[in-house]
Write an enzyme that holds these catalytic residues in place. Structure first.
Site, PDB file in Angstrom:
ATOM      1  N   SER A  17      42.126  80.682   5.279  1.00 27.59           N
ATOM      2  CA  SER A  17      43.345  79.935   5.564  1.00 27.59           C
ATOM      3  C   SER A  17      43.107  78.896   6.666  1.00 27.59           C
ATOM      4  O   SER A  17      42.222  78.065   6.520  1.00 27.59           O
ATOM      5  CB  SER A  17      44.454  80.925   5.912  1.00 27.59           C
ATOM      6  OG  SER A  17      45.683  80.322   5.692  1.00 27.59           O
ATOM      7  N   HIS A  57      47.509  85.768  -0.547  1.00 26.72           N
ATOM      8  CA  HIS A  57      46.860  85.056   0.548  1.00 26.72           C
ATOM      9  C   HIS A  57      46.220  86.044   1.525  1.00 26.72           C
ATOM     10  O   HIS A  57      46.920  86.600   2.379  1.00 26.72           O
ATOM     11  CB  HIS A  57      47.947  84.224   1.226  1.00 26.72           C
ATOM     12  CG  HIS A  57      47.448  83.279   2.241  1.00 26.72           C
ATOM     13  ND1 HIS A  57      46.733  82.146   1.907  1.00 26.72           N
ATOM     14  CD2 HIS A  57      47.545  83.273   3.591  1.00 26.72           C
ATOM     15  CE1 HIS A  57      46.428  81.496   3.006  1.00 26.72           C
ATOM     16  NE2 HIS A  57      46.902  82.160   4.052  1.00 26.72           N
TER      17      HIS A  57
HETATM   18  C1  GTR Z   1      50.402  79.045   6.838  1.00 27.93           C
HETATM   19  C2  GTR Z   1      50.028  77.601   6.820  1.00 27.93           C
HETATM   20  C3  GTR Z   1      48.766  77.441   6.021  1.00 27.93           C
HETATM   21  C4  GTR Z   1      47.736  78.473   6.382  1.00 27.93           C
HETATM   22  C5  GTR Z   1      48.297  79.822   6.733  1.00 27.93           C
HETATM   23  C6  GTR Z   1      47.340  80.778   7.437  1.00 27.93           C
HETATM   24  O1  GTR Z   1      51.604  79.278   7.427  1.00 27.93           O
HETATM   25  O2  GTR Z   1      51.072  76.880   6.255  1.00 27.93           O
HETATM   26  O3  GTR Z   1      48.274  76.127   6.152  1.00 27.93           O
HETATM   27  O4  GTR Z   1      46.916  78.023   7.363  1.00 27.93           O
HETATM   28  O5  GTR Z   1      49.392  79.731   7.517  1.00 27.93           O
HETATM   29  O6  GTR Z   1      46.513  80.370   8.247  1.00 27.93           O
HETATM   30  O7  GTR Z   1      47.441  81.970   7.169  1.00 27.93           O
END
Ligand code: GTR
Length: 437
Positions: free
Chosen positions: A272, A414
């Site tokens: 991320s 995610h």
């Molecule tokens: C989210 C963000 C993403 C990503 C994520 C993370 O909120 O919008 O770009 O970086 O966090 O790092 O888990």
């Protein structure tokens, strides 16, 4: 906003035509993506789409809603001439592209050379003596100022020869990457890495530049010491992602001094925001032999021009401190960006590059991450390495590895999981030869 015309699509197209390769950009349009979306590869599960719909999702999550776009040709120089050799890439287009990312996206890191010293704070045998754990405090000095941060290292003790390393950028809580192994977490399955003959190191983003909008915290990090890095405040001064990427290179400086390690085989891994950072670190520092981004999304592997999931505007609003101020000028104006993220991946050529996505991670634009990898292929081509094509996105849980490039899309959301790590190690084995088990 533009003075040099490099981000003027019509101008670019004219220049390409002049260079006699007019078909080039045709393959880079959204039509290619639409065709790819109809292919035999990954398709979004109808249930996931229905769930997003039900939740009243306002951001773009359906392929059919992606606007028409044209990507910059990674090999086309600002002078309108397309580079055709490795040498031209290395001396002209690569430095120019790097500079565009520094100027418009991530900001300029400090230009000084740092003296880096590591102090071993703790050293202990772990895993019944099968691995050595070190906690190192790194001090980086330049022009009479210094900044220190810690990193941890686990080295297998029974490995023959110098050991390759996976360096993780930990953007989560310290517990997910506990080097003492009192707490274990799939985000950093250190036992699995050691068992496959790899050393592994980790540092935490917060220790380098606090991951917060709260600017009163800034002095605690490296940007408290060198506030503008190598850029200009209000424009291209470095921002948080650049600070974390800088730290990854300083850890690499230190790993280079470890005799048990093979500094020519260091993989940088991030998830991320950590994945964005891994790509940016790998783009800038050619000593990283393998660069791995997991669910890196907007500002990482995903193409900004698709406006799918998280957009430039959304990320600049949510995380204004991650990117340089110039990047905010492209809010809702993605076609004017002089670069798109496939060019960030192209900067990693000809080294190992692995991009990973997750099925339910629409916010990170799974298909956009794959397309970016496909459109980085021309840079790999200059070195005689094959790439992947836009219509070759593989199905779920079916990694695609071609030469120095790898990709998978995993079932689930995610996260960075043991499945992802196993695929990264498979890829490293393929690049470097399998390690003794
Ligand atoms: C989210 C963000 C993403 C990503 C994520 C993370 O909120 O919008 O770009 O970086 O966090 O790092 O888990």
């Amino acid at each position: 906003m533009r003075t040099d015309g490099t981000n003027d699509d019509s101008l670019d197209r004219r220049r390409v035509l002049q260079a006699g390769v007019g078909m080039m950009l045709g393959g880079n349009t959204t039509h290619g993506a639409a065709r790819a979306a109809e292919g035999r590869g990954w398709q979004p599960a109808p249930q996931l789409l229905a769930d997003l719909e039900k939740r009243g999702t306002t951001w773009l999550f359906r392929e059919r809603d992606v606007p028409a776009y044209t990507l910059p040709d990674p090999l086309l120089g600002r002078d309108g001439v397309r580079v055709t050799t490795q040498g031209e890439w290395e001396t002209r287009r690569r430095p120019e592209t790097l500079d565009l990312f520094r100027q418009h996206v991530y900001g300029h890191p400090p230009r000084q050379r740092f003296r880096v010293t590591g102090e071993v704070m703790e050293s202990a045998a772990v895993q019944d003596g099968r691995a050595l754990r070190k906690l190192v405090r790194l001090t980086c000095e330049a022009d009479g100022r210094r900044f220190s941060f810690p990193y941890s290292l686990l080295i297998p003790q029974d490995a023959p020869g110098r050991v390759p390393v996976f360096l993780l950028i930990n953007n989560r809580a310290p517990e997910v990457a506990d080097a003492t192994r009192a707490q274990k977490n799939g985000f950093w399955p250190a036992e699995a890495l050691l068992a496959r003959g790899y050393a592994t190191a980790v540092f935490r983003t917060w220790d380098v530049d606090p991951d917060t909008k709260d600017e009163t915290q800034r002095p605690k990090g490296v940007r408290g010491i060198w506030p503008e890095g190598g850029g200009t405040p209000g424009r291209d001064a470095w921002a948080t992602l650049s600070a974390w990427a800088w730290a990854a290179s300083r850890v690499l400086d230190s790993l280079t001094d470890e005799r048990a390690l093979d500094a020519k085989r260091v993989a940088i891994v991030g998830h991320s925001r950590g994945g964005k950072t891994a790509l940016w670190a790998g783009a800038q520092d050619p000593r990283f032999a393998l660069v791995i981004s997991n669910d890196s999304g907007c500002g990482g592997a995903a193409l900004s021009r698709r406006r799918f999931g998280e957009t430039v505007t959304a990320i600049n609003r949510g995380f204004p401190y991650w990117f340089c101020d110039n990047f905010k000028r492209f809010n809702d104006r993605e076609p004017e960006l002089p670069v798109d993220q496939h060019q960030l991946l192209a900067l990693i050529a000809p080294r190992g590059l692995y991009v990973a996505s997750a099925d339910a991670d629409f916010w990170a634009d799974q298909r956009g991450e794959f397309l970016s990898l496909a459109h980085a292929a021309p840079a790999y081509g200059l070195f005689g390495h094959p790439g992947v094509k836009p219509d070759e996105m593989p199905p779920l849980d079916s990694p695609l590895v071609r030469g120095r490039i790898g990709y998978h899309i995993r079932r689930g959301g995610h996260d960075l999981t043991p499945y992802d790590w196993e695929r990264f190690m498979d890829f490293a084995d393929a690049l470097w030869g399998p390690r003794a088990r």
